[in-house]
Write an enzyme that holds these catalytic residues in place. Structure first.
Site, mmCIF file in Angstrom:
data_model
loop_
_atom_site.group_PDB
_atom_site.id
_atom_site.type_symbol
_atom_site.label_atom_id
_atom_site.label_comp_id
_atom_site.label_asym_id
_atom_site.label_seq_id
_atom_site.Cartn_x
_atom_site.Cartn_y
_atom_site.Cartn_z
ATOM 1 N N THR A 14 35.810 33.201 55.330
ATOM 2 C CA THR A 14 34.898 33.679 56.368
ATOM 3 C C THR A 14 34.338 32.549 57.211
ATOM 4 O O THR A 14 34.028 32.732 58.387
ATOM 5 C CB THR A 14 33.744 34.458 55.705
ATOM 6 O OG1 THR A 14 34.289 35.612 55.101
ATOM 7 C CG2 THR A 14 32.688 34.872 56.691
ATOM 8 N N GLU A 284 28.172 39.317 17.119
ATOM 9 C CA GLU A 284 28.576 40.624 16.594
ATOM 10 C C GLU A 284 30.058 40.637 16.237
ATOM 11 O O GLU A 284 30.516 41.460 15.458
ATOM 12 C CB GLU A 284 28.310 41.709 17.637
ATOM 13 C CG GLU A 284 26.849 42.061 17.794
ATOM 14 C CD GLU A 284 26.668 43.196 18.783
ATOM 15 O OE1 GLU A 284 26.955 44.347 18.445
ATOM 16 O OE2 GLU A 284 26.250 42.911 19.926
HETATM 17 N N1 GLU Z 1 37.317 37.563 51.148
HETATM 18 C C1 GLU Z 1 37.413 36.414 51.972
HETATM 19 C C2 GLU Z 1 37.449 35.111 51.198
HETATM 20 O O1 GLU Z 1 36.951 34.976 50.111
HETATM 21 C C3 GLU Z 1 36.316 36.344 52.956
HETATM 22 C C4 GLU Z 1 34.965 36.313 52.275
HETATM 23 C C5 GLU Z 1 34.268 35.006 52.383
HETATM 24 O O2 GLU Z 1 34.823 33.968 52.719
HETATM 25 O O3 GLU Z 1 33.087 35.057 52.112
HETATM 26 O O4 GLU Z 1 38.006 34.197 51.733
#
Ligand code: GLU
Length: 328
Positions: A14, A284
């Site tokens: 992202t 456990e």
């Molecule tokens: N799912 C993607 C990743 O992990 C985008 C989410 C993110 O980077 O926060 O690269």
């Protein structure tokens, strides 16, 4: 003081995502080249020289051996370059803890190596990517950053790889540490370490493997059938991690099937599906009798990485493996 030289290796996620229509939806991770991000940080006036390489442009849910092996090659080259003071890896947040721990366990602790990501794409309202990236540059170029192993910078905090996990799906402060919380607070203009470097001079704990063996994670739930264990073994699992209930529990027939797997030469580590906490030996579940390993402070994702490295290194005796989980 002369500006520090930082190598930035980009993998996607992202932090490099775009196309969000401002609402943070329908975006594509890994769209922005690292040179573009480095130029923006330079414009902030942070005193560091950045050189950058795009290694991949993927969401981190798709990362695996091929990308890790490539990334490790670039990191080793940077470590061997006396002109490089620190390394930043830009990364999706979903599997950041896995990449961070894999690198932490296979690299010396002295050169600052920082993983950084973002929870919001670059063109979403209130995007956190450039701030996190600037914080990562601040961290990687700090004179006191060495001797702390691999770190993850998110949400104005620095975490050690062995502690960090993604604990929320959508907040910008989505990362937590266990058993330690953050090891520093950071902003683009300030960095406050909470103690001296604990690992100065420490070498790599494991050699980089030829490849990583298939280790699968199975989650326990009420009424779970032991067939899941058989299915994973048939699929080729050479090690299993139980994401157990509570302190690493599972229904009796599942534990019996896992003990059979151990007898068949497939190591089993008990972790927990609970967000945080220890899984200790013989609480456990009789680990001594069943030949299991207790994950201690590691959640299932981290326990899987360590188990992969142990199997790849030929360490499969339960008590010898336990030493590594106890050490963290
Ligand atoms: N799912 C993607 C990743 O992990 C985008 C989410 C993110 O980077 O926060 O690269």
């Amino acid at each position: 003081m002369a500006a520090k030289h930082i190598t930035v290796l980009a993998t996607g996620g992202t932090i490099a995502g775009r196309g969000a229509r401002g609402l943070g939806r329908a975006y594509v991770p890994g769209q922005i080249g690292i040179a573009e991000m480095a130029a923006e940080v330079r414009a902030l006036g942070i005193d560091a020289e950045l050189s950058s390489v795009d290694i991949a442009a993927i969401g981190s849910q798709d990362i695996g051996w091929t990308e890790w092996d490539r990334l490790y090659g670039y990191i080793k080259a940077a470590l061997n370059d006396p002109g490089v003071d620190g390394i930043i890896v830009t990364h999706g947040t979903d599997s950041a803890e896995e990449t961070a721990l894999l690198l932490d366990l296979t690299l010396p602790a002295d050169t600052p190596l920082v993983l950084v990501g973002a929870m919001r794409p670059a063109d979403a309202v209130g995007s956190d990517g450039m701030r996190n990236f600037a914080n990562a540059v601040r961290t990687a170029s700090d004179p006191a950053a060495g001797g702390r192993g691999v770190m993850v910078v998110m949400g104005d905090q620095v975490f050690a790889a062995s502690d960090v996990r993604k604990a929320a799906t959508s907040h910008i402060d989505a990362f937590r540490g266990f058993p330690r919380g953050p090891i520093a607070n950071v902003t683009p203009a300030s960095l406050d370490w909470f103690g001296p470097p604990p690992r100065t001079g420490e070498g790599a704990r494991f050699d980089w493997p030829q490849t990583l063996p298939q280790v699968d994670v199975l989650m326990a739930y009420a009424g779970m059938s032991p067939c899941t264990v058989d299915a994973l073994l048939q699929c080729g699992a050479t090690g299993l991690v139980l994401a157990g209930m509570g302190a690493g529990n599972a229904p009796g027939p599942v534990l019996d099937a896992l003990a059979d797997a151990v007898r068949g030469g497939v190591p089993v580590v008990r972790a927990s599906r609970v967000d945080q906490g220890y899984v200790d030996r013989n609480l456990e579940v009789d680990d001594d009798a069943r030949g299991f390993v207790a994950a201690r402070s590691y959640g299932p994702a981290k326990a899987r990485i360590l188990l992969q490295l142990l199997i790849a290194s030929g360490i499969t005796d339960p008590l010898a493996m336990q030493v590594h989980f106890d050490r963290r």
